[in-house]
Write an enzyme that holds these catalytic residues in place. Structure first.
Site, PDB file in Angstrom:
ATOM      1  N   GLY A  22       2.922  -0.574   8.287  1.00 43.16           N
ATOM      2  CA  GLY A  22       2.420   0.731   7.863  1.00 43.16           C
ATOM      3  C   GLY A  22       0.970   0.617   7.424  1.00 43.16           C
ATOM      4  O   GLY A  22       0.102   1.392   7.840  1.00 43.16           O
ATOM      5  N   HIS A  23       0.714  -0.389   6.576  1.00 42.43           N
ATOM      6  CA  HIS A  23      -0.663  -0.626   6.130  1.00 42.43           C
ATOM      7  C   HIS A  23      -1.557  -0.988   7.322  1.00 42.43           C
ATOM      8  O   HIS A  23      -2.703  -0.551   7.408  1.00 42.43           O
ATOM      9  CB  HIS A  23      -0.716  -1.789   5.138  1.00 42.43           C
ATOM     10  CG  HIS A  23       0.065  -1.569   3.875  1.00 42.43           C
ATOM     11  ND1 HIS A  23       1.183  -2.297   3.563  1.00 42.43           N
ATOM     12  CD2 HIS A  23      -0.136  -0.715   2.842  1.00 42.43           C
ATOM     13  CE1 HIS A  23       1.643  -1.904   2.387  1.00 42.43           C
ATOM     14  NE2 HIS A  23       0.873  -0.941   1.931  1.00 42.43           N
ATOM     15  N   SER A  76       8.033   0.213   3.762  1.00 46.66           N
ATOM     16  CA  SER A  76       7.561   0.292   2.386  1.00 46.66           C
ATOM     17  C   SER A  76       7.548  -1.119   1.806  1.00 46.66           C
ATOM     18  O   SER A  76       8.430  -1.926   2.130  1.00 46.66           O
ATOM     19  CB  SER A  76       8.510   1.175   1.569  1.00 46.66           C
ATOM     20  OG  SER A  76       8.334   0.942   0.185  1.00 46.66           O
TER      21      SER A  76
END
Ligand code: AMP
Length: 279
Positions: free
Chosen positions: A34-35, A183
């Site tokens: 995600g990052h 996450s």
């Protein structure tokens, strides 16, 4: 790639770049795909990319959550280096807060609903750190994930409020193959909790299909009931809101831009996710 721990050293380096476009990706580390998607977008859009890694204590309302938060700086810097990012900024708490930050940010109604209710002070702390990072780096663009949708909306408001010349870029949620939103907190889930957590995204996707034929209130009830029926999950909230004001809606016709935001405890791990219904 260079890693900086002090504001002075980073600013000295950045001041030598002369009007190049700078992309900033603020993170709290424990980096995942995600990052990385935010970083890749920044690398594509800008001459220089700065990734900050800082677990910001002022945005944690729960001390235990702050202590448990995964910290993997060595692994993170390796990962960031492999992407081609130019600079990592990984300051200490003392470097960022030599004095307590007493600034107060109020972005009503957006900071008063959902996470604003359940994590008092969270958005104030988030605005404190993001505004400091903006002052230090003075980026051309800054990248935030739609996973933390409320945060993205509030950062946009802050940039407007402070009249900063920064483009805030929202990036789509990156998910595991089975749908679970990536996450850093997923690392804290046991195998069994990980399986239960899957119901969150699955229910959101099903609700998106339902939304075509059912009322907003029926869709809202479907999501709430489905999560509540699982004894291993604890629903904190699910709201269907206007994507700009973040205020709850009654009917699908009430807005052209609608999002459903959910927070669920899976054991002791607090997970958030969202789905766009309209707009
Ligand atoms: P964090 O390290 O959790 O503070 O996240 C740093 C940035 O990465 C925030 O802008 C998040 O919204 C974004 N982010 C976290 N998880 C995801 C994801 N699964 N997809 C897209 N962006 C994400």
């Amino acid at each position: 790639m260079q890693v900086f721990e002090t504001i002075n050293a980073l600013q000295k380096e950045l001041s030598q770049l002369n009007s190049k476009s700078i992309g900033l990706v603020p993170t709290m580390g424990a980096l995942h795909r995600g990052h990385l998607s935010l970083m890749n977008q920044s690398l594509e859009d800008n001459d220089i990319t700065v990734v900050s890694v800082f677990v910001n204590p002022t945005q944690f309302n729960d001390k235990n959550d702050l202590e448990k938060y995964p910290r993997t700086l060595d692994k993170d810097t390796q990962l960031v280096n492999s992407l081609g990012v130019d600079y990592v900024f990984a300051p200490t708490v003392e470097e960022m807060y030599p004095e307590p930050d007493t600034r107060v940010f109020n972005y009503s109604p957006q900071d008063e609903v959902m996470e604003g209710i359940y994590r008092p002070g969270h958005f104030n702390g988030m605005c404190q750190i993001v505004s400091k990072l903006f002052s230090i780096v003075q980026p051309t663009r800054a990248y935030f994930g739609e996973k933390d949708y409320q945060q993205l909306v509030i950062v946009k408001r802050m940039v407007e409020d402070l009249k900063l010349d920064i483009e805030v870029v929202g990036c789509p949620i990156v998910r595991e193959k089975d749908g679970l939103a990536l996450s850093s907190r997923n690392a804290l889930l046991s195998k069994e909790e990980r399986e239960n957590a899957l119901l969150i995204s699955k229910t959101l996707f099903e609700s998106l299909k339902l939304a075509a034929n059912y009322s907003l209130k029926e869709t809202l009830s479907f999501v709430k009931n489905t999560i509540q029926q699982n004894d291993n999950l604890e629903l904190q909230y699910f709201e269907i809101v206007d994507a700009n004001t973040l205020l709850p809606l009654e009917e699908w016709e009430d807005s052209s831009s609608i999002i459903g935001c959910i927070t669920v405890f899976c054991g002791a791990v607090r997970l958030i996710d969202n789905i766009k219904y309209k707009g």
